[in-house]
Design an enzyme around this catalytic site. Structure first.
Site, PDB file in Angstrom:
ATOM      1  N   ARG A 208       0.882  -1.053   0.037  1.00 42.01           N
ATOM      2  CA  ARG A 208      -0.075   0.087   0.140  1.00 42.01           C
ATOM      3  C   ARG A 208       0.890   1.287  -0.111  1.00 42.01           C
ATOM      4  NH1 ARG A 208      -4.685   0.228   4.350  1.00 42.01           N
ATOM      5  NH2 ARG A 208      -3.097   0.498   5.597  1.00 42.01           N
TER       6      ARG A 208
ATOM      7  N   ASP B 181       4.923  -6.346   9.449  1.00 38.85           N
ATOM      8  CA  ASP B 181       5.857  -5.970  10.258  1.00 38.85           C
ATOM      9  C   ASP B 181       5.946  -6.548  11.542  1.00 38.85           C
ATOM     10  OD1 ASP B 181       6.889  -3.908   8.765  1.00 38.85           O
ATOM     11  OD2 ASP B 181       5.961  -2.260   9.520  1.00 38.85           O
TER      12      ASP B 181
HETATM   13  C1  PRP Z   1      -0.988  -4.852   4.383  1.00 40.81           C
HETATM   14  C2  PRP Z   1      -1.865  -5.954   4.338  1.00 40.81           C
HETATM   15  C3  PRP Z   1      -2.795  -5.992   3.360  1.00 40.81           C
HETATM   16  C4  PRP Z   1      -2.987  -4.656   2.977  1.00 40.81           C
HETATM   17  C5  PRP Z   1      -4.307  -4.510   3.470  1.00 40.81           C
HETATM   18  O1  PRP Z   1      -0.108  -5.046   3.521  1.00 40.81           O
HETATM   19  O2  PRP Z   1      -1.089  -7.256   4.386  1.00 40.81           O
HETATM   20  O3  PRP Z   1      -1.973  -6.717   2.006  1.00 40.81           O
HETATM   21  O4  PRP Z   1      -2.107  -3.776   3.898  1.00 40.81           O
HETATM   22  O5  PRP Z   1      -4.722  -2.989   3.296  1.00 40.81           O
HETATM   23  P1  PRP Z   1      -5.844  -2.628   2.128  1.00 40.81           P
HETATM   24  O6  PRP Z   1      -7.006  -3.768   2.323  1.00 40.81           O
HETATM   25  O7  PRP Z   1      -6.080  -1.267   2.656  1.00 40.81           O
HETATM   26  O8  PRP Z   1      -5.092  -2.708   0.921  1.00 40.81           O
HETATM   27  P2  PRP Z   1       1.180  -3.841   3.226  1.00 40.81           P
HETATM   28  O9  PRP Z   1       0.734  -3.026   2.039  1.00 40.81           O
HETATM   29  O10 PRP Z   1       1.489  -3.087   4.606  1.00 40.81           O
HETATM   30  O11 PRP Z   1       2.359  -4.532   2.895  1.00 40.81           O
HETATM   31  P3  PRP Z   1       3.151  -5.771   3.557  1.00 40.81           P
HETATM   32  O12 PRP Z   1       2.181  -6.991   3.716  1.00 40.81           O
HETATM   33  O13 PRP Z   1       4.487  -5.852   2.738  1.00 40.81           O
HETATM   34  O14 PRP Z   1       3.606  -5.092   5.091  1.00 40.81           O
HETATM   35  N1  URA Z   2      -2.550  -3.183   6.867  1.00 38.00           N
HETATM   36  C1  URA Z   2      -2.184  -3.969   8.033  1.00 38.00           C
HETATM   37  O1  URA Z   2      -1.353  -4.740   8.299  1.00 38.00           O
HETATM   38  N2  URA Z   2      -2.930  -3.475   8.957  1.00 38.00           N
HETATM   39  C2  URA Z   2      -3.995  -2.611   9.107  1.00 38.00           C
HETATM   40  O2  URA Z   2      -4.798  -2.566  10.035  1.00 38.00           O
HETATM   41  C3  URA Z   2      -4.233  -2.055   7.785  1.00 38.00           C
HETATM   42  C4  URA Z   2      -3.463  -2.588   6.588  1.00 38.00           C
END
Ligand code: PRP
Ligand code: URA
Length: 207
Positions: free
Chosen positions: A101, A201
Protein backbone atom coordinates in the site's frame (compact mmCIF):
# COMPACT_ATOMS: atom_id res chain seq x y z
CA UNK A 1 -20.92 -14.14 1.00
CA UNK A 2 -19.15 -13.01 4.17
CA UNK A 3 -18.53 -15.69 6.78
CA UNK A 4 -17.11 -14.74 10.18
CA UNK A 5 -15.80 -18.01 11.56
CA UNK A 6 -16.75 -18.17 15.21
CA UNK A 7 -14.92 -20.75 17.34
CA UNK A 8 -13.43 -20.53 20.85
CA UNK A 9 -9.95 -21.62 19.67
CA UNK A 10 -10.01 -19.06 16.85
CA UNK A 11 -11.02 -16.33 19.33
CA UNK A 12 -8.16 -17.38 21.62
CA UNK A 13 -5.49 -17.34 18.85
CA UNK A 14 -6.79 -14.05 17.43
CA UNK A 15 -6.60 -12.42 20.86
CA UNK A 16 -2.97 -13.55 21.16
CA UNK A 17 -2.00 -11.97 17.84
CA UNK A 18 -3.93 -8.77 18.54
CA UNK A 19 -2.00 -8.08 21.77
CA UNK A 20 0.77 -5.55 21.20
CA UNK A 21 3.03 -7.47 23.64
CA UNK A 22 3.06 -10.60 21.43
CA UNK A 23 6.49 -10.79 19.81
CA UNK A 24 7.18 -11.87 16.25
CA UNK A 25 7.83 -15.61 16.80
CA UNK A 26 4.65 -16.07 18.82
CA UNK A 27 2.72 -13.88 16.39
CA UNK A 28 3.72 -16.16 13.48
CA UNK A 29 2.99 -19.33 15.46
CA UNK A 30 -0.50 -18.18 16.43
CA UNK A 31 -1.30 -16.85 12.95
CA UNK A 32 -0.37 -20.23 11.46
CA UNK A 33 -2.55 -22.10 13.99
CA UNK A 34 -5.42 -19.67 13.49
CA UNK A 35 -5.25 -20.20 9.72
CA UNK A 36 -5.26 -23.97 10.18
CA UNK A 37 -8.44 -23.75 12.25
CA UNK A 38 -10.10 -21.46 9.70
CA UNK A 39 -9.28 -23.72 6.75
CA UNK A 40 -11.42 -26.53 8.12
CA UNK A 41 -14.47 -24.25 7.63
CA UNK A 42 -13.25 -22.58 4.41
CA UNK A 43 -12.95 -25.95 2.63
CA UNK A 44 -16.27 -27.32 3.94
CA UNK A 45 -17.93 -27.22 0.50
CA UNK A 46 -14.95 -28.42 -1.56
CA UNK A 47 -16.11 -31.17 -3.90
CA UNK A 48 -14.67 -34.67 -3.56
CA UNK A 49 -14.54 -37.56 -5.99
CA UNK A 50 -14.92 -41.26 -5.16
CA UNK A 51 -11.90 -43.55 -5.42
CA UNK A 52 -11.74 -47.31 -4.98
CA UNK A 53 -9.39 -48.34 -2.17
CA UNK A 54 -8.41 -51.44 -0.22
CA UNK A 55 -8.32 -51.34 3.56
CA UNK A 56 -6.48 -54.21 5.31
CA UNK A 57 -9.93 -55.83 5.63
CA UNK A 58 -12.00 -55.08 2.51
CA UNK A 59 -12.49 -53.04 -0.65
CA UNK A 60 -14.35 -49.79 -0.12
CA UNK A 61 -14.96 -46.37 -1.56
CA UNK A 62 -12.67 -43.52 -0.45
CA UNK A 63 -12.60 -39.85 -1.38
CA UNK A 64 -10.16 -37.26 -2.62
CA UNK A 65 -10.46 -33.57 -3.41
CA UNK A 66 -11.87 -33.21 -6.91
CA UNK A 67 -9.88 -30.10 -7.83
CA UNK A 68 -6.34 -28.96 -7.11
CA UNK A 69 -5.91 -26.13 -4.64
CA UNK A 70 -3.72 -23.09 -5.28
CA UNK A 71 -2.75 -20.72 -2.47
CA UNK A 72 -2.05 -17.12 -3.35
CA UNK A 73 -0.56 -15.20 -0.43
CA UNK A 74 -0.50 -11.44 -0.96
CA UNK A 75 3.09 -10.47 -0.09
CA UNK A 76 4.28 -9.99 2.42
CA UNK A 77 1.80 -10.67 5.20
CA UNK A 78 -0.11 -13.42 3.37
CA UNK A 79 3.01 -15.59 3.68
CA UNK A 80 2.21 -15.93 7.39
CA UNK A 81 -0.89 -17.98 6.49
CA UNK A 82 0.64 -20.40 3.95
CA UNK A 83 2.01 -23.06 6.33
CA UNK A 84 -1.31 -23.27 8.16
CA UNK A 85 -3.10 -24.21 4.93
CA UNK A 86 -0.27 -26.46 3.71
CA UNK A 87 -0.52 -28.46 6.93
CA UNK A 88 -4.02 -29.53 5.90
CA UNK A 89 -3.70 -29.48 2.09
CA UNK A 90 -0.07 -30.51 1.49
CA UNK A 91 -0.59 -30.85 -2.28
CA UNK A 92 -1.63 -27.20 -2.66
CA UNK A 93 0.52 -25.28 -5.16
CA UNK A 94 1.55 -21.73 -4.31
CA UNK A 95 1.43 -18.58 -6.42
CA UNK A 96 2.58 -15.17 -5.18
CA UNK A 97 1.25 -11.66 -5.71
CA UNK A 98 3.41 -8.81 -4.46
CA UNK A 99 1.44 -5.68 -3.50
CA UNK A 100 2.17 -2.91 -1.05
CA UNK A 101 0.00 0.00 0.00
CA UNK A 102 1.28 3.44 -0.88
CA UNK A 103 1.33 5.01 2.58
CA UNK A 104 -0.18 8.32 1.40
CA UNK A 105 -2.79 7.24 -1.14
CA UNK A 106 -3.42 3.80 0.49
CA UNK A 107 -3.64 2.44 -3.10
CA UNK A 108 -2.00 -0.92 -3.83
CA UNK A 109 1.15 -1.04 -5.96
CA UNK A 110 1.93 -4.33 -7.75
CA UNK A 111 5.56 -5.51 -7.79
CA UNK A 112 5.42 -9.28 -8.37
CA UNK A 113 3.14 -11.97 -9.80
CA UNK A 114 3.91 -15.63 -10.47
CA UNK A 115 1.31 -18.41 -10.60
CA UNK A 116 1.55 -22.20 -11.00
CA UNK A 117 0.30 -23.60 -14.36
CA UNK A 118 -2.47 -25.59 -12.59
CA UNK A 119 -4.28 -22.44 -11.46
CA UNK A 120 -6.89 -22.37 -14.24
CA UNK A 121 -8.61 -25.55 -13.08
CA UNK A 122 -8.04 -25.02 -9.34
CA UNK A 123 -9.77 -23.70 -6.28
CA UNK A 124 -7.71 -20.63 -5.44
CA UNK A 125 -7.43 -19.34 -1.88
CA UNK A 126 -6.19 -15.73 -1.73
CA UNK A 127 -4.54 -15.25 1.66
CA UNK A 128 -3.96 -11.97 3.50
CA UNK A 129 -4.35 -11.42 7.26
CA UNK A 130 -5.77 -7.90 6.75
CA UNK A 131 -8.73 -6.62 4.71
CA UNK A 132 -8.52 -2.88 5.42
CA UNK A 133 -9.62 -0.54 2.59
CA UNK A 134 -9.94 -3.65 0.41
CA UNK A 135 -7.62 -2.18 -2.24
CA UNK A 136 -5.03 -4.99 -2.07
CA UNK A 137 -7.59 -7.82 -2.12
CA UNK A 138 -9.49 -6.22 -5.02
CA UNK A 139 -6.29 -5.68 -7.02
CA UNK A 140 -5.08 -9.26 -6.38
CA UNK A 141 -8.42 -10.73 -7.47
CA UNK A 142 -8.53 -8.41 -10.53
CA UNK A 143 -5.14 -9.79 -11.59
CA UNK A 144 -6.16 -13.42 -11.01
CA UNK A 145 -9.42 -13.05 -12.94
CA UNK A 146 -7.88 -11.16 -15.88
CA UNK A 147 -4.71 -13.22 -16.31
CA UNK A 148 -5.58 -16.71 -15.03
CA UNK A 149 -9.34 -17.10 -14.62
CA UNK A 150 -9.25 -19.84 -11.93
CA UNK A 151 -12.22 -22.21 -11.43
CA UNK A 152 -13.09 -20.52 -8.11
CA UNK A 153 -11.54 -17.80 -5.94
CA UNK A 154 -12.02 -17.56 -2.16
CA UNK A 155 -10.59 -14.74 -0.03
CA UNK A 156 -9.34 -15.67 3.45
CA UNK A 157 -8.28 -13.05 5.99
CA UNK A 158 -8.06 -12.92 9.79
CA UNK A 159 -9.29 -9.37 10.46
CA UNK A 160 -11.63 -7.41 8.18
CA UNK A 161 -13.03 -3.89 8.34
CA UNK A 162 -16.64 -3.14 7.33
CA UNK A 163 -15.27 -0.72 4.71
CA UNK A 164 -13.02 -3.41 3.18
CA UNK A 165 -15.79 -6.00 3.10
CA UNK A 166 -18.11 -3.57 1.32
CA UNK A 167 -15.47 -2.56 -1.22
CA UNK A 168 -14.54 -6.18 -1.98
CA UNK A 169 -18.20 -7.25 -2.27
CA UNK A 170 -18.92 -4.32 -4.61
CA UNK A 171 -15.91 -5.10 -6.81
CA UNK A 172 -16.20 -8.91 -6.83
CA UNK A 173 -19.68 -9.88 -5.62
CA UNK A 174 -19.25 -13.60 -6.42
CA UNK A 175 -16.20 -14.06 -4.14
CA UNK A 176 -16.69 -15.75 -0.77
CA UNK A 177 -14.91 -13.89 2.05
CA UNK A 178 -13.87 -15.70 5.23
CA UNK A 179 -12.55 -13.87 8.28
CA UNK A 180 -11.94 -14.59 11.97
CA UNK A 181 -13.27 -11.14 12.92
CA UNK A 182 -15.23 -8.25 11.48
CA UNK A 183 -13.76 -5.29 13.33
CA UNK A 184 -15.23 -1.89 14.07
CA UNK A 185 -13.79 0.51 11.49
CA UNK A 186 -10.74 1.98 9.74
CA UNK A 187 -8.88 4.88 11.32
CA UNK A 188 -7.70 7.95 9.40
CA UNK A 189 -4.38 6.21 8.59
CA UNK A 190 -6.19 3.26 7.00
CA UNK A 191 -5.51 0.89 9.92
CA UNK A 192 -8.18 -1.49 11.18
CA UNK A 193 -9.55 -0.66 14.66
CA UNK A 194 -8.98 -2.45 16.99
CA UNK A 195 -7.06 -4.63 14.46
CA UNK A 196 -3.60 -5.92 15.20
CA UNK A 197 -1.35 -3.24 13.75
CA UNK A 198 0.83 -3.77 10.69
CA UNK A 199 0.64 -7.51 9.99
CA UNK A 200 3.72 -7.65 7.74
CA UNK A 201 5.90 -5.82 10.25
CA UNK A 202 4.69 -8.01 13.11
CA UNK A 203 5.27 -11.26 11.17
CA UNK A 204 8.73 -10.31 9.93
CA UNK A 205 9.89 -8.14 12.84
CA UNK A 206 10.54 -5.17 10.55
CA UNK A 207 9.49 -2.52 13.06
C1 PRP B 1 -1.06 -4.82 4.32
C2 PRP B 1 -1.85 -6.12 4.43
C3 PRP B 1 -2.68 -6.10 3.18
C4 PRP B 1 -2.97 -4.63 3.00
C5 PRP B 1 -4.37 -4.40 3.46
O1 PRP B 1 -0.01 -4.96 3.44
O2 PRP B 1 -1.04 -7.26 4.52
O3 PRP B 1 -2.02 -6.62 2.03
O4 PRP B 1 -2.05 -3.92 3.83
O5 PRP B 1 -4.73 -3.09 3.25
P1 PRP B 1 -5.82 -2.65 2.17
O6 PRP B 1 -7.00 -3.55 2.37
O7 PRP B 1 -6.10 -1.23 2.55
O8 PRP B 1 -5.23 -2.78 0.81
P2 PRP B 1 1.11 -3.83 3.24
O9 PRP B 1 0.74 -2.95 2.11
O10 PRP B 1 1.38 -3.15 4.54
O11 PRP B 1 2.37 -4.67 2.75
P3 PRP B 1 3.23 -5.75 3.56
O12 PRP B 1 2.36 -6.97 3.74
O13 PRP B 1 4.38 -6.00 2.65
O14 PRP B 1 3.63 -5.16 4.87
N1 URA C 1 -2.51 -3.34 6.80
C1 URA C 1 -2.17 -3.85 8.01
O1 URA C 1 -1.18 -4.62 8.10
N2 URA C 1 -2.90 -3.50 9.08
C2 URA C 1 -3.97 -2.70 9.01
O2 URA C 1 -4.62 -2.43 10.05
C3 URA C 1 -4.32 -2.18 7.75
C4 URA C 1 -3.57 -2.52 6.67
Amino acid sequence: MLKVIDHPLIKDKLTRIRKSTTESTKFRENLEELTKLMIYEVTKDFEVKNIDIETPVASTVGYKLKYNTVLVPILRAGLGMVDGVKALIPTAAIGHIGLYRNEETLKPVEYYCKMPPTIKDSYTLVLDPMLATGGSAIAAIDILKKKYNPRKIIFVCTVASPEGVKALKDAHPEIDIYTASLDEKLNSDGYIVPGLGDAGDRIFGTK
